[in-house]
Design an enzyme around this catalytic site. Sequence first.
Site, PDB file in Angstrom:
ATOM      1  N   HIS A 160       0.806  -1.366  -0.191  1.00  0.00           N
ATOM      2  CA  HIS A 160       0.283   0.349   0.025  1.00  0.00           C
ATOM      3  C   HIS A 160       1.143   1.343  -0.342  1.00  0.00           C
ATOM      4  O   HIS A 160       0.395   2.264  -0.048  1.00  0.00           O
ATOM      5  CB  HIS A 160      -1.180  -0.028   1.009  1.00  0.00           C
ATOM      6  CG  HIS A 160      -0.208   0.175   2.841  1.00  0.00           C
ATOM      7  ND1 HIS A 160      -0.066  -1.109   3.367  1.00  0.00           N
ATOM      8  CD2 HIS A 160       0.109   1.395   3.838  1.00  0.00           C
ATOM      9  CE1 HIS A 160       0.495  -0.789   4.309  1.00  0.00           C
ATOM     10  NE2 HIS A 160       0.928   1.232   4.254  1.00  0.00           N
ATOM     11  N   ASP A 200       0.373  -7.445   1.289  1.00  0.00           N
ATOM     12  CA  ASP A 200       0.927  -5.983   1.833  1.00  0.00           C
ATOM     13  C   ASP A 200       1.938  -6.060   1.440  1.00  0.00           C
ATOM     14  O   ASP A 200       3.257  -5.842   2.311  1.00  0.00           O
ATOM     15  CB  ASP A 200       0.034  -5.579   2.737  1.00  0.00           C
ATOM     16  CG  ASP A 200       0.098  -4.399   2.812  1.00  0.00           C
ATOM     17  OD1 ASP A 200       0.354  -3.865   2.128  1.00  0.00           O
ATOM     18  OD2 ASP A 200       0.105  -3.336   3.864  1.00  0.00           O
ATOM     19  N   SER A 219       5.054   1.924   8.024  1.00  0.00           N
ATOM     20  CA  SER A 219       4.384   1.143   7.074  1.00  0.00           C
ATOM     21  C   SER A 219       5.785   0.254   6.736  1.00  0.00           C
ATOM     22  O   SER A 219       6.534   0.846   5.745  1.00  0.00           O
ATOM     23  CB  SER A 219       3.371   1.970   6.740  1.00  0.00           C
ATOM     24  OG  SER A 219       2.123   1.930   6.537  1.00  0.00           O
TER      25      SER A 219
END
Length: 590
Positions: A167, A198, A276
Amino acid sequence: MEDAKRKRGRKPKVPNPSEALESPSSNIALDDVFSVSNVEIIPSTTTSTSAAATTTAARPRGRPKKLPKLPENPEPLHPQLPPAILSPSRRIPNGNATGVGGGGGGGGELSGDSVGGRVLPAMDAVVKVFCVHTEPNFSLPWQRKRQYSSSSSGFVIGGRRVLTNAHSVEHYTQVKVKKRGSDTKYLATVLAIGTECDIAMLTVNDDEFWEGVSPVEFGELPALQDAVTVVGYPIGGDTISVTSGVVSRIEILSYVHGSTELLGLQIDAAINSGNSGGPAFNDKGSCVGIAFQSLKHEDVENIGYVIPTPVIQHFIQDYEKNEAYTGFPILGVEWQKMENPDLRTAMSMKPDQKGVRIRRVDPTAPESGVLKSSDIMLSFDGVDIANDGTVPFRHGERIGFSYLVSQKYSGDSSAIKVLRDSEILNFNIKLASHRRLIPAHNKGRPPSYYIIAGFVFTIVSVPYLRSEYGKDYEYEAPVKLLDKLLHSMPQSPDEQLVVVSQVLVSDINIGYEDIVNTQVLAFNGKLVKNLKSLAEMVENCDDEFLKFDLEYEQVFLFSLSLSTCMHTPTHALVALLLDSCVFFNVDSST
């Protein structure tokens, strides 16, 4: 007489330098990784403390002598922690600690060296990822949204590659990475994006980027209460940040970005926006996961999630084996628990038999040829399945049997034992990555659409529902679409859910303006399987009328040739976008 007066009262206590860390300020619970045993005592601070203690002890009476003045321009220290604990990159318990200085690793910076018998992670391998995104506009599929920028984290692995979250680079236009302590951003190339897990893999062609960077080493799956250290570039600053915690849970988690369920770690370290893609290290300096999401709720605190090494290794090996990401296979069945004793008796299960009942089988899955509804799945690859759908994991732990499926690769075979009509049957099933009727992602491709006479036909997907109804689409979208999203299975591999997204008002479609997000069932009596088949039927139609059968028994019909459609006052855009980025902008002269 004067000497006697001096002997009255309590004698000033001499502080013991060895008890410096026993002060109330040292009672703060430090992280396991950054424990007191790893603290490097600053010689100058210790010396000045001892000197002050000696001076105080020599004074026979009166107030204690004031501490010596600090030198000019001292380093800022936390008022509640002893100076010996505050080396520049140590984490203080009240949040993120930001590393000071460049990428050289001096001045007490964390490195890959052994300190106090424990290996600390090498943070020079952690990079900051900059991405410019240009998302498609799913509601107006011939347009794109305004581009925006984001920053996240990543880390270097072997083979001149960088790992980050999928993402973080979704719908990327440009990706750049920057090393710690560097002022140069290097252009990166996206090698693979795994939406289900992911994870994304990047590389940098500039040789200068790889100078002086050592890749991280992966460790084993941690156990409960093992210490973890999350390193990255979250919001709140521009330099590298470190947060620490412990592993609090290991189970099958819901991956929000991929809409899948895979193995995941829950930790209590703070994971914020920008973390992230950053690595999570164990106390040996090995990477045990990638930070990727956190739980935000008013009733919870400090719940973050990490992609563990088995999922990471699966992604990497899949790419190396196929030179592309092929995905995680799934077992195309829906099942129910067999915990009810009456249900087990009705299904002719013996007292020593355990398993789950198959409710439905995906018609497009390879296992549809051998498995049937009401089969009792007893084991997968020789591992017995319990009545609640779990299998033994590690000592004292159980996990959902889908974990065994996720360890496989597309094309692998698996042995499945089922109970059918009191008979035990064994099957060898070839696993594949299946598709849903309403896909969770377009995997970076622009949305497909077809426009004729102002009617906009498109394909329903989760991004389309989110664009139409917002982040709460699961509550706001029409019930019919939600039912198909949650429960419908495709009857063929190429089946799609085609809808009339909207009607671009013109003279030719008077009376049809209120049709919105309604499924197209048939065209001129022929079933609509997907958008491509609909476009082909319309283009090749020789009938006098174009008749579209919609859901809820709705029909719209008009009589016109394709050239007549082009002469509408609105000069309606007729575009066919099927698995490509080619637009046909038709005007009245065509």
